[in-house]
Motif scaffolding. Structure first.
Motif, PDB file in Angstrom:
ATOM      1  N   UNK A   1       0.762  -1.674   0.083  1.00  0.00           N
ATOM      2  CA  UNK A   1      -0.172  -0.619   0.554  1.00  0.00           C
ATOM      3  C   UNK A   1       0.841   1.631  -0.287  1.00  0.00           C
ATOM      4  N   UNK A   2       0.909   1.770  -1.008  1.00  0.00           N
ATOM      5  CA  UNK A   2       1.633   3.351  -1.210  1.00  0.00           C
ATOM      6  C   UNK A   2       0.780   4.890  -0.183  1.00  0.00           C
ATOM      7  N   UNK A   3       0.925   4.983   0.832  1.00  0.00           N
ATOM      8  CA  UNK A   3       0.441   6.602   1.546  1.00  0.00           C
ATOM      9  C   UNK A   3       1.187   7.289   0.773  1.00  0.00           C
ATOM     10  N   UNK A   4      -0.335   8.068   0.468  1.00  0.00           N
ATOM     11  CA  UNK A   4       0.353   9.943   0.337  1.00  0.00           C
ATOM     12  C   UNK A   4       0.011  10.877   0.938  1.00  0.00           C
ATOM     13  N   UNK A   5      -0.272  12.016   1.021  1.00  0.00           N
ATOM     14  CA  UNK A   5      -0.436  12.785   1.943  1.00  0.00           C
ATOM     15  C   UNK A   5      -2.074  12.870   2.785  1.00  0.00           C
ATOM     16  N   UNK A   6      -1.331  13.069   4.049  1.00  0.00           N
ATOM     17  CA  UNK A   6      -2.637  13.089   4.651  1.00  0.00           C
ATOM     18  C   UNK A   6      -2.691  15.074   5.265  1.00  0.00           C
ATOM     19  N   UNK A   7      -4.298  14.985   5.575  1.00  0.00           N
ATOM     20  CA  UNK A   7      -4.711  16.062   6.859  1.00  0.00           C
ATOM     21  C   UNK A   7      -4.403  15.792   7.949  1.00  0.00           C
TER      22      UNK A   7
ATOM     23  N   UNK B   1       3.825  18.520  15.440  1.00  0.00           N
ATOM     24  CA  UNK B   1       4.359  19.469  14.357  1.00  0.00           C
ATOM     25  C   UNK B   1       4.745  20.692  14.715  1.00  0.00           C
ATOM     26  N   UNK B   2       4.560  21.158  15.736  1.00  0.00           N
ATOM     27  CA  UNK B   2       4.182  22.707  15.385  1.00  0.00           C
ATOM     28  C   UNK B   2       6.591  23.273  16.381  1.00  0.00           C
ATOM     29  N   UNK B   3       6.802  21.585  17.373  1.00  0.00           N
ATOM     30  CA  UNK B   3       7.812  21.634  18.025  1.00  0.00           C
ATOM     31  C   UNK B   3       9.410  21.321  16.785  1.00  0.00           C
ATOM     32  N   UNK B   4       9.169  21.102  15.592  1.00  0.00           N
ATOM     33  CA  UNK B   4      10.380  21.229  14.336  1.00  0.00           C
ATOM     34  C   UNK B   4      10.096  19.675  13.714  1.00  0.00           C
ATOM     35  N   UNK B   5      10.541  20.071  13.159  1.00  0.00           N
ATOM     36  CA  UNK B   5      10.772  18.470  11.474  1.00  0.00           C
ATOM     37  C   UNK B   5      11.167  17.563  12.958  1.00  0.00           C
TER      38      UNK B   5
ATOM     39  N   UNK C   1       6.130  17.317   7.699  1.00  0.00           N
ATOM     40  CA  UNK C   1       4.589  18.114   7.391  1.00  0.00           C
ATOM     41  C   UNK C   1       5.207  19.513   6.609  1.00  0.00           C
ATOM     42  N   UNK C   2       4.247  19.635   5.512  1.00  0.00           N
ATOM     43  CA  UNK C   2       5.099  20.520   4.069  1.00  0.00           C
ATOM     44  C   UNK C   2       3.574  21.083   4.140  1.00  0.00           C
TER      45      UNK C   2
END
Length: 59
Positions: free
Chosen positions: A1-7, A26-30, A49-50
């Protein structure tokens, strides 16, 4: 299964947390978010996150 982008809400369901929990992590850094998401992902997949979307990282 290929995963794509998610909200945030969809990733939150996958990780078993709230959407706000995903955004806060996500706000803590990449690098921190990648480790955090990898610990929670059922397939031990790290996420990044992009813009407003989250993308799975390759192994």
């Amino acid at each position: 299964m290929v995963l794509g982008s998610l909200k945030a809400a969809d990733l939150a369901k996958r990780l078993g947390v709230s959407a706000s929990g995903v955004e806060n992590a996500a706000s803590e850094g990449s690098a921190s978010f990648q480790e955090w998401s990898k610990r929670r992902d059922p397939a031990s997949r790290a996420w990044k996150k992009l813009g407003n979307l989250f993308y799975p990282l390759q192994d």
